[in-house]
Enzyme design. Structure first.
Site, PDB file in Angstrom:
ATOM      1  N   LYS A   1     -13.406  78.413  82.750  1.00  0.00           N
ATOM      2  CA  LYS A   1     -12.796  79.160  81.650  1.00  0.00           C
ATOM      3  C   LYS A   1     -12.351  80.520  82.169  1.00  0.00           C
ATOM      4  O   LYS A   1     -13.158  81.284  82.700  1.00  0.00           O
ATOM      5  CB  LYS A   1     -13.789  79.331  80.502  1.00  0.00           C
TER       6      LYS A   1
ATOM      7  N   ASP B   1      -8.731  80.958  77.959  1.00  0.00           N
ATOM      8  CA  ASP B   1      -9.373  81.440  76.726  1.00  0.00           C
ATOM      9  C   ASP B   1      -8.815  82.813  76.365  1.00  0.00           C
ATOM     10  O   ASP B   1      -9.461  83.837  76.585  1.00  0.00           O
ATOM     11  CB  ASP B   1     -10.893  81.490  76.975  1.00  0.00           C
TER      12      ASP B   1
ATOM     13  N   LYS C   1      -7.393  83.301  73.192  1.00  0.00           N
ATOM     14  CA  LYS C   1      -7.535  83.407  71.723  1.00  0.00           C
ATOM     15  C   LYS C   1      -6.330  84.072  71.073  1.00  0.00           C
ATOM     16  O   LYS C   1      -6.449  85.109  70.425  1.00  0.00           O
ATOM     17  CB  LYS C   1      -8.812  84.174  71.360  1.00  0.00           C
TER      18      LYS C   1
ATOM     19  N   ASP D   1      -1.358  86.056  66.430  1.00  0.00           N
ATOM     20  CA  ASP D   1      -0.166  86.891  66.222  1.00  0.00           C
ATOM     21  C   ASP D   1       0.741  86.141  65.255  1.00  0.00           C
ATOM     22  O   ASP D   1       0.324  85.108  64.703  1.00  0.00           O
ATOM     23  CB  ASP D   1       0.514  87.131  67.593  1.00  0.00           C
TER      24      ASP D   1
ATOM     25  N   THR E   1     -18.810  84.214  66.968  1.00  0.00           N
ATOM     26  CA  THR E   1     -20.277  84.186  66.802  1.00  0.00           C
ATOM     27  C   THR E   1     -20.851  85.592  66.701  1.00  0.00           C
ATOM     28  O   THR E   1     -21.988  85.769  66.281  1.00  0.00           O
ATOM     29  CB  THR E   1     -20.933  83.432  67.976  1.00  0.00           C
TER      30      THR E   1
ATOM     31  N   ARG F   1     -23.384  83.612  81.707  1.00  0.00           N
ATOM     32  CA  ARG F   1     -24.477  84.292  82.425  1.00  0.00           C
ATOM     33  C   ARG F   1     -25.611  83.402  82.926  1.00  0.00           C
ATOM     34  O   ARG F   1     -26.146  83.688  84.003  1.00  0.00           O
ATOM     35  CB  ARG F   1     -25.004  85.449  81.564  1.00  0.00           C
TER      36      ARG F   1
HETATM   37  O1  C5P Z   1     -22.526  84.554  79.329  1.00  0.00           O
HETATM   38  P1  C5P Z   1     -22.418  83.601  78.173  1.00  0.00           P
HETATM   39  O2  C5P Z   1     -22.956  82.209  78.471  1.00  0.00           O
HETATM   40  O3  C5P Z   1     -22.959  84.177  76.889  1.00  0.00           O
HETATM   41  O4  C5P Z   1     -20.825  83.432  77.995  1.00  0.00           O
HETATM   42  C1  C5P Z   1     -20.273  82.720  76.919  1.00  0.00           C
HETATM   43  C2  C5P Z   1     -18.787  82.723  77.033  1.00  0.00           C
HETATM   44  O5  C5P Z   1     -18.251  82.140  75.846  1.00  0.00           O
HETATM   45  C3  C5P Z   1     -18.133  84.101  77.144  1.00  0.00           C
HETATM   46  O6  C5P Z   1     -16.963  83.948  77.960  1.00  0.00           O
HETATM   47  C4  C5P Z   1     -17.742  84.437  75.736  1.00  0.00           C
HETATM   48  O7  C5P Z   1     -16.606  85.257  75.655  1.00  0.00           O
HETATM   49  C5  C5P Z   1     -17.412  83.055  75.171  1.00  0.00           C
HETATM   50  N1  C5P Z   1     -17.526  82.944  73.724  1.00  0.00           N
HETATM   51  C6  C5P Z   1     -18.695  83.181  73.021  1.00  0.00           C
HETATM   52  N2  C5P Z   1     -18.724  83.059  71.654  1.00  0.00           N
HETATM   53  C7  C5P Z   1     -17.619  82.708  70.995  1.00  0.00           C
HETATM   54  C8  C5P Z   1     -16.433  82.464  71.691  1.00  0.00           C
HETATM   55  C9  C5P Z   1     -16.426  82.590  73.072  1.00  0.00           C
HETATM   56  O8  C5P Z   1     -19.713  83.483  73.612  1.00  0.00           O
HETATM   57  N3  C5P Z   1     -17.657  82.551  69.689  1.00  0.00           N
END
Ligand code: C5P
Length: 239
Positions: A34, A61, A63, A66, A122, A214
């Protein structure tokens, strides 16, 4: 027999060198990478090309949110990069969602990318959506409403938190794609994610793919972390 990985790694890193090094090592355990606004803003389309050179599919990604004409143009540009999956905000409205679906559908045969919508971020709480966005719905009601709008406009699926998988599956059926961030291995740190599930639980609840940042990027051994998560999500390679 081989069962493909359901893991999409979020390459939330500032520069291409780091992204390429990581992606090359993690590749055997990934469904896709991603590329989000951090890496894309820094490196642009060459980040996508670098992942394709490694044989990896890309979820772009960005998003988009517009007016319909601008979103359709952005999608045509993303399509030209050959990405596998891209997304828009469902709250951009029905006309924008339809324009997005049409821009994707105009792809040459066999090159149509998947297009998803983000329902409710979220990071937004019930108070946020009621006061800032002015809706009278609860978060689950708003998610279900936007998932139905997304499906009605002809998009392929949604990005949704693990706790919303069940209600979306029920509302939108088995063929609607659900991509789920906010997953954490049972022994992992939660960071700034709030309502988490393990990757295995998310897949059991009906997620098609999990997005993991992460827990892989910050692991002492990212390859081993990716391998474990891929196996937990059902990847098998018994060839
Ligand atoms: O580090 P982590 O596992 O929390 O990363 C989750 C990824 O998913 C990040 O790139 C974050 O921007 C993305 N994301 C998210 N919640 C959302 C949409 C995207 O955590 N609702």
């Amino acid at each position: 027999m081989r069962t493909e990985s359901r893991v999409i790694v979020a390459l939330d890193v500032p520069a291409l060198r780091e992204a390429t090094n990581l992606a090359a090592r993690l590749a055997p355990y990934l469904a896709a990478v991603k590329i989000g606004s951090q890496l894309f803003t820094a490196e642009g389309p060459r980040a996508v090309r670098a992942m394709h050179d490694l044989g990896l599919r890309v979820f772009l990604d960005l998003k988009f949110h517009d007016i319909p004409n601008t979103v359709a143009g952005a999608i045509v540009s993303a399509r030209a990069l050959g990405v596998w999956m891209m997304n828009v905000h469902a709250s951009g409205g029905a006309a924008m969602l339809k324009a997005a679906a049409q821009a994707v559908a105009a792809s040459p045969l066999g090159e149509r990318p998947l297009i998803l919508a983000v329902t409710v971020l979220t990071s937004l709480s019930e108070t946020d959506i009621k006061t800032t966005l002015g809706t009278t719905r609860t978060v689950p009601q708003q998610v279900e409403h936007l998932a139905r709008e997304t499906q009605a406009a002809g998009l392929d699926g949604v990005v949704a938190s693990p706790h919303e998988i069940g209600l979306i599956r029920k509302a939108c059926g088995p063929d609607f794609l659900i991509v789920t961030p906010g997953v954490r291995p049972a022994d992992g740190a939660i960071n700034d994610q709030h309502r988490v599930m393990t990757p295995g639980e998310a897949v059991a609840a009906g997620a098609d793919f999990v997005v993991v940042g992460r827990p892989i990027l910050a692991a002492a051994d990212p390859v081993e972390a990716a391998r474990r998560i891929a196996l937990e999500c059902g990847m098998r390679n018994n060839e």
